[in-house]
Design a protein around this motif. Structure first.
Motif, PDB file in Angstrom:
ATOM      1  N   SER A 117       8.438  -5.525  -5.266  1.00 45.85           N
ATOM      2  CA  SER A 117       7.439  -4.450  -5.322  1.00 45.85           C
ATOM      3  C   SER A 117       6.268  -4.747  -4.394  1.00 45.85           C
ATOM      4  O   SER A 117       5.768  -3.847  -3.704  1.00 45.85           O
ATOM      5  N   SER A 153       7.425  -4.084  -0.869  1.00 44.00           N
ATOM      6  CA  SER A 153       7.538  -2.644  -0.630  1.00 44.00           C
ATOM      7  C   SER A 153       6.171  -2.026  -0.390  1.00 44.00           C
ATOM      8  O   SER A 153       6.012  -1.157   0.484  1.00 44.00           O
ATOM      9  N   LEU A 154       5.167  -2.466  -1.128  1.00 45.91           N
ATOM     10  CA  LEU A 154       3.817  -1.934  -0.939  1.00 45.91           C
ATOM     11  C   LEU A 154       3.215  -2.405   0.387  1.00 45.91           C
ATOM     12  O   LEU A 154       2.511  -1.641   1.063  1.00 45.91           O
ATOM     13  N   GLU A 209       9.817   4.121  -9.282  1.00 52.74           N
ATOM     14  CA  GLU A 209      10.170   4.309  -7.875  1.00 52.74           C
ATOM     15  C   GLU A 209      10.295   2.959  -7.163  1.00 52.74           C
ATOM     16  O   GLU A 209      11.197   2.762  -6.339  1.00 52.74           O
ATOM     17  N   LEU A 210       9.412   2.024  -7.470  1.00 53.73           N
ATOM     18  CA  LEU A 210       9.514   0.685  -6.876  1.00 53.73           C
ATOM     19  C   LEU A 210      10.807   0.003  -7.309  1.00 53.73           C
ATOM     20  O   LEU A 210      11.475  -0.664  -6.511  1.00 53.73           O
ATOM     21  N   TYR A 254      13.701   1.599  -5.426  1.00 52.90           N
ATOM     22  CA  TYR A 254      13.695   1.325  -3.993  1.00 52.90           C
ATOM     23  C   TYR A 254      14.235  -0.064  -3.682  1.00 52.90           C
ATOM     24  O   TYR A 254      14.985  -0.240  -2.719  1.00 52.90           O
ATOM     25  N   GLU A 255      13.848  -1.069  -4.467  1.00 58.83           N
ATOM     26  CA  GLU A 255      14.335  -2.436  -4.257  1.00 58.83           C
ATOM     27  C   GLU A 255      14.666  -3.058  -5.617  1.00 58.83           C
ATOM     28  O   GLU A 255      13.922  -3.888  -6.136  1.00 58.83           O
ATOM     29  N   LEU A 258      10.168   5.402   0.211  1.00 49.16           N
ATOM     30  CA  LEU A 258       9.473   5.012  -1.017  1.00 49.16           C
ATOM     31  C   LEU A 258       8.384   6.045  -1.281  1.00 49.16           C
ATOM     32  O   LEU A 258       7.401   6.126  -0.536  1.00 49.16           O
ATOM     33  N   THR A 293       5.243  -6.467 -14.614  1.00 46.29           N
ATOM     34  CA  THR A 293       5.162  -6.001 -13.229  1.00 46.29           C
ATOM     35  C   THR A 293       3.897  -5.176 -13.004  1.00 46.29           C
ATOM     36  O   THR A 293       3.192  -5.350 -12.001  1.00 46.29           O
TER      37      THR A 293
END
Length: 389
Positions: A239, A242-243, A266-267, A270-271, A319, A348
């Protein structure tokens, strides 16, 4: 394929819904790639997790002793139903909620320890530390008894070809650890999850006919600690990456951390930390996506491919938590939905909120292309995440 996972899966998904591949154990397996098929298969009772339904010679996954292997990931109903019902009695939402402030405190302390340095491997110093501290607190593992769980986890999930005995040594060490810990907790129970599980195991109500076996108890402790650690480490680290790859979203969540819980799904889509669901074995010949799979053969459900399926998700390679996508499978689906999902979400959310608040200048310390993923399809996790702030 590890570095270019999603393009490779896209090619397979476009070519067909089901493919014959070499599985994680090197034996032939069937890979299911499309979202609708994967989601249905998760809930299909004809697909068994019990290795006894594997055809002879078809599956050669790593063998654990019964005291570690008799867990929910190897069970079908009615055993799965019985054990999960008993575990839920101890794994309550109230117990998880009580951890919220301790998780926030630990996250802050971990960042305190590295803040002055101005740089760190965020995987080793933060994402890899927070979940093990939390899960050990939940289970009631005394600080002096905590071992190198990351080394054990790596030995099982990413074995070193140069040390083929490493996995066997890790299994032996884990078995000794859990057996000794349960003995200590049985003699001196506390206000923790493991003590509660032991009480469930030793409960003589109704003659004890519905209670846990000793192997089930030990295996549950093993599963809760290993799964609670491994998946959450990668949920957090993936996460963060990704950010960092999407600075506008990172800025948005930093300015309004109340939106982080809504961005979690969504995070995770996405991964996802686990590209594949645990292997399954058809109890009978079944058809998936128009392909007939014989009874007893290994079926692998590609969560990573399902999450990028344009037939289900709009613009799946982007994303974007604002689209309102739903239905990710990162925490499972059906009767095998992750028991620890509320804890993983809470950890998380807090890990991201604390990090973004404390380090507003957070950025990668190395070029993006230098980052490397662990060389296994069993887990989608980075080897390291060097950052600066």
């Amino acid at each position: 394929m590890i570095e270019d996972l999603y393009p490779a899966l896209a090619a397979l998904r476009e070519a067909g819904p089901v493919h014959r591949i070499a599985g994680t154990d090197g034996r032939p397996a069937w890979l299911v790639t499309r979202y609708d098929d994967v989601r249905r298969a998760f809930a299909d009772p004809r697909l068994s997790l019990d290795k006894r339904h594997a055809a002879p010679g078809n599956y050669s996954g790593f063998s654990l002793p019964p005291a570690l292997d008799t867990n929910l990931l190897n069970m079908d109903p009615p055993d799965h139903t019985r054990v999960r019902r008993l575990v839920v009695k101890a794994f309550t939402p109230g117990r998880v909620e009580k951890l919220r402030e301790p998780v926030r405190r630990v996250a802050g302390e971990l960042l305190d320890a590295i803040e002055a340095e101005g740089r760190a491997d965020l995987l080793a110093a933060y994402a890899g530390q927070l979940p093990i501290i939390v899960i050990c607190d939940l289970l009631g593992v005394p600080e002096g008894d905590r071992r190198d769980f990351r080394a054990w986890s790596d030995a099982l999930i990413t074995p070193d070809p140069a040390r083929p005995q490493g996995a066997k040594e890790a299994v032996g060490a884990m078995l000794r650890f859990y057996t000794g810990l349960i003995a200590k907790k049985r003699a001196e129970p506390g206000d923790d999850l493991l003590s509660d599980l032991i009480r469930v195991r030793d409960d003589e109500t109704d003659g004890g006919a519905d209670r846990l076996s000793e192997d089930e108890l030990t295996s549950l402790a093993f599963l809760i600690l290993l799964a609670g650690y491994e998946n959450t480490v990668h949920l957090i680290a993936n996460s963060v990456l990704s950010l960092l790859d999407h600075p506008e979203l990172l800025k948005e969540l930093r300015e309004d951390p109340a939106r982080i819980p809504a961005a979690f799904d969504e995070l995770a889509r996405y991964e996802a930390p686990a590209p594949l669901a645990i292997r399954r074995f058809p109890r009978e010949d079944i058809e998936i996506g128009g392909v007939t799979i014989p009874a007893g053969e290994t079926v692998l459900l590609s969560v990573a491919s399902a999450h990028r399926d344009p037939a289900h998700f709009q613009d799946p390679d982007a994303l974007n938590p604002h689209i309102g996508r739903s239905g990710h499978l990162a925490l499972g689906h059906g009767i095998h939905y992750c028991l620890g999902a509320p804890l993983a979400r809470m950890e998380t959310d807090i890990a991201l909120a604390t990090l973004l608040s404390r380090f507003p200048g957070l950025r990668l310390e190395v070029p993006r292309e230098e980052l490397r993923w662990r060389p296994t399809i069993r887990a989608r996790g980075l080897i390291s995440l060097p950052v600066t702030w």
